[in-house]
Design an enzyme around this catalytic site. Sequence first.
Site, short mmCIF file in Angstrom:
data_model
loop_
_atom_site.label_atom_id
_atom_site.label_comp_id
_atom_site.label_asym_id
_atom_site.label_seq_id
_atom_site.Cartn_x
_atom_site.Cartn_y
_atom_site.Cartn_z
N HIS A 150 0.88 -1.17 0.00
CA HIS A 150 0.00 0.00 0.00
C HIS A 150 0.93 1.22 0.00
O HIS A 150 2.01 1.18 0.58
CB HIS A 150 -0.83 -0.04 1.28
CG HIS A 150 -1.90 1.01 1.39
ND1 HIS A 150 -1.61 2.32 1.70
CD2 HIS A 150 -3.24 0.94 1.26
CE1 HIS A 150 -2.75 3.01 1.75
NE2 HIS A 150 -3.75 2.19 1.49
N ASP A 227 3.28 -4.20 8.11
CA ASP A 227 2.04 -3.45 7.93
C ASP A 227 0.89 -4.42 8.24
O ASP A 227 0.58 -5.29 7.43
CB ASP A 227 1.96 -2.91 6.50
CG ASP A 227 0.67 -2.14 6.24
OD1 ASP A 227 -0.24 -2.19 7.10
OD2 ASP A 227 0.56 -1.51 5.17
N GLN A 230 -4.25 -5.05 7.19
CA GLN A 230 -5.24 -6.00 6.67
C GLN A 230 -5.18 -7.34 7.39
O GLN A 230 -5.98 -8.23 7.09
CB GLN A 230 -5.05 -6.21 5.16
CG GLN A 230 -5.27 -4.97 4.32
CD GLN A 230 -6.73 -4.52 4.29
OE1 GLN A 230 -7.65 -5.28 4.59
NE2 GLN A 230 -6.96 -3.27 3.94
N LYS A 253 -10.36 -0.06 10.56
CA LYS A 253 -10.55 -1.27 9.76
C LYS A 253 -10.91 -2.47 10.63
O LYS A 253 -11.13 -3.56 10.13
CB LYS A 253 -9.27 -1.58 8.97
CG LYS A 253 -8.96 -0.59 7.87
CD LYS A 253 -7.73 -1.03 7.11
CE LYS A 253 -7.12 0.09 6.29
NZ LYS A 253 -7.86 0.35 5.06
N CYS A 393 -4.73 2.43 -3.69
CA CYS A 393 -3.47 2.91 -3.13
C CYS A 393 -2.34 1.91 -3.32
O CYS A 393 -1.47 1.76 -2.44
CB CYS A 393 -3.60 3.28 -1.65
SG CYS A 393 -4.83 4.53 -1.33
C1 LIG Z 1 -2.26 -2.66 3.75
C2 LIG Z 1 -2.62 -1.26 4.14
N1 LIG Z 1 -1.67 -0.47 4.63
C3 LIG Z 1 -1.93 0.80 5.02
C4 LIG Z 1 -3.19 1.33 4.91
C5 LIG Z 1 -3.42 2.73 5.35
O1 LIG Z 1 -4.33 2.78 6.38
P1 LIG Z 1 -4.89 4.18 6.92
O2 LIG Z 1 -5.44 4.87 5.72
O3 LIG Z 1 -5.93 3.81 7.89
O4 LIG Z 1 -3.74 4.89 7.52
C6 LIG Z 1 -4.21 0.54 4.39
C7 LIG Z 1 -5.57 1.10 4.23
O5 LIG Z 1 -6.17 1.11 3.18
C8 LIG Z 1 -3.92 -0.79 4.00
O6 LIG Z 1 -4.88 -1.57 3.50
#
Ligand SMILES: Cc1ncc(COP(=O)(O)O)c(C=O)c1O
Lengths: 438, 149
Positions: A150, A227, A230, A253, A393
């Site tokens: 992401h 990270d 998910q 999430k 993203c």
């Molecule tokens: C794998 C992953 N990393 C990072 C993020 C970023 O999360 P946030 O927008 O809540 O900071 C997301 C959210 O879409 C994600 O799915």
Amino acid sequence: MSSALPTTQDTLPRPLNDAEASRLRADFPILGRSVNGTPLTYLDSGATSQKPTCVYEAEQHFYENFNAAVHRGAHSLAVEATDIFEQSRTDVARFIGAKDNEVIWTSNATEALNLLTYSFGNASAGLGGETARAFALGPGDEIVVTELEHHANLIPWQELALRTGATLKYIPVDEAGALRMDLAEQIVTPATRILAFTHVSNVLGTVIDVPALVALARSVGALTVLDGCQSVPHLPVNVKDLSVDFMAFSGHKMLGPTGIGGLYGRAALLDAMPPFLTGGSMITSVTMEKAEYLPSPMRFEAGTQRIAQAHGLATAVSYLSEVGMDRIAAWEELLGERMLTGLGSIPGVRVLGPGPGAARIGTAPFIIEGVHPHDVGQFLDSRGVAVRVGHHCAQPLHRALGVVSSTRASTYLYNTTSDIDALLNAVADVRGYFGVGK
Amino acid sequence: MSDLDQLYQQIILDHAKTRYGSGLREAPAGVTSGESVQHNPVCGDHIRLRIQLEGSTLKNVSWEGDGCSISMASASVLSEMAEGIDREEFLVILDEFRELMRSRGARPGDEEVLGDGAAFAGVSKFPARVKCAMLSWVAAEAALLAANV
Ligand SMILES: Cc1ncc(COP(=O)(O)O)c(C=O)c1O
């Protein structure tokens, strides 16, 4: 006792079922609404989850009874609010297998990853004294990420590399989107200082082999950054079992409110890192020239904190624990399989990602030949089906898969097989509507 | 007609297939031209649009890009209608189209001014899709500026 049911009966988690998921739905009033004249089918939990009433009632309860600034002042409300705030930290830390002082509140995973990279950047600029040297990067040092990331776990590292002169490298994916573990050993070298990677791909839903990458990082003395955006909402996650040094996650999430997330870090590391945001509430003593900082987690929590949100998130993890993370994971695996098989058998639909056998959460990315994802999403919305369209993203991953964008359906504990069937029925009508494939 | 059918009018679906102007054309030597690239950050779609001019007359609008049916149809409509009209006239149409897109479904499209572009009236009810419809028009506006006539 039937011999056809082996002894694994005790160890294999019993998935939720439709009846249980339907009962849970009663805790999520929003799932009862309709959109465009049809009942809502919410399959976008990968973007953000819905919240059970107990979560926002907890926030309301806090505001009605305990609201005060924490770690400041001696009045009763301030003491009680501080207790709630710190108990929330303990609850969330337990949920991911961390110690109390190993969770730093942030507004989301994006901020958690930026906190980390800015702290390393400060160490690289010589701040934080002797103990911070371990985090200092410069020319010749390497940061390694993956092509699955992401943007939140990519761009902060690009920026850190630019600020410090370190080199950013990545482990690529194959044309199906599977991580090239066979190449990882050549890419991670003794010059690698940090290996940052996602636990579960937000686009493909695939679960990455964390132990293999952690072992690789260990063998060259690199720090690991996971990270968990998910994975923490959908799988039982224990940071000590995974043996990672840091992990970022987002509360929204995982049934929690927006505006709250966290960074896990091993205590010894956090206490050695220089702060990112500075100001009130994170110091021991201040003169006009300089300041001494508190140990973690407070050294990273400058300014008035997100107290009600932390309490909301703690309420969310207790809800998840009560249902059982292993049962949630098993249920979403079933829903995911139903989705992937169902989508795969609709003419003109191509499911993205590695084929059967790859561990996946309930996430299904797909392409409909001849219809742009934006149009797919619009059509599904007219049937009440909420999915994500676009590049999610993750532009580099999409490029590697040979597409600009995709449609992604993603489940959570409150989805039922009828949600999946509503998706499949709507998807089956897309090409006809747009006059494609006739 | 359902909102969805108003969004995806047959004219729009037809233009999305025909893609008038698709395929970037090189301006012949001595011909003034301007070009612009626009991105839709939501989906990663993009368009590169080029306008050739003879004096202040738009002579040829061509483009390449990848996008949804709304953005492709919009580029097609624009290319077809821009051929042979004066720059000032084009900017009037552009203003009208922009106003229509901002109307949140409150305006019918003025066919007199917009031609096939009037079919996009239904798009304005879908704020998330207005960007798609505007992509080529914003590119055309920037391309004219770049041509500097
Ligand atoms: C794998 C992953 N990393 C990072 C993020 C970023 O999360 P946030 O927008 O809540 O900071 C997301 C959210 O879409 C994600 O799915």
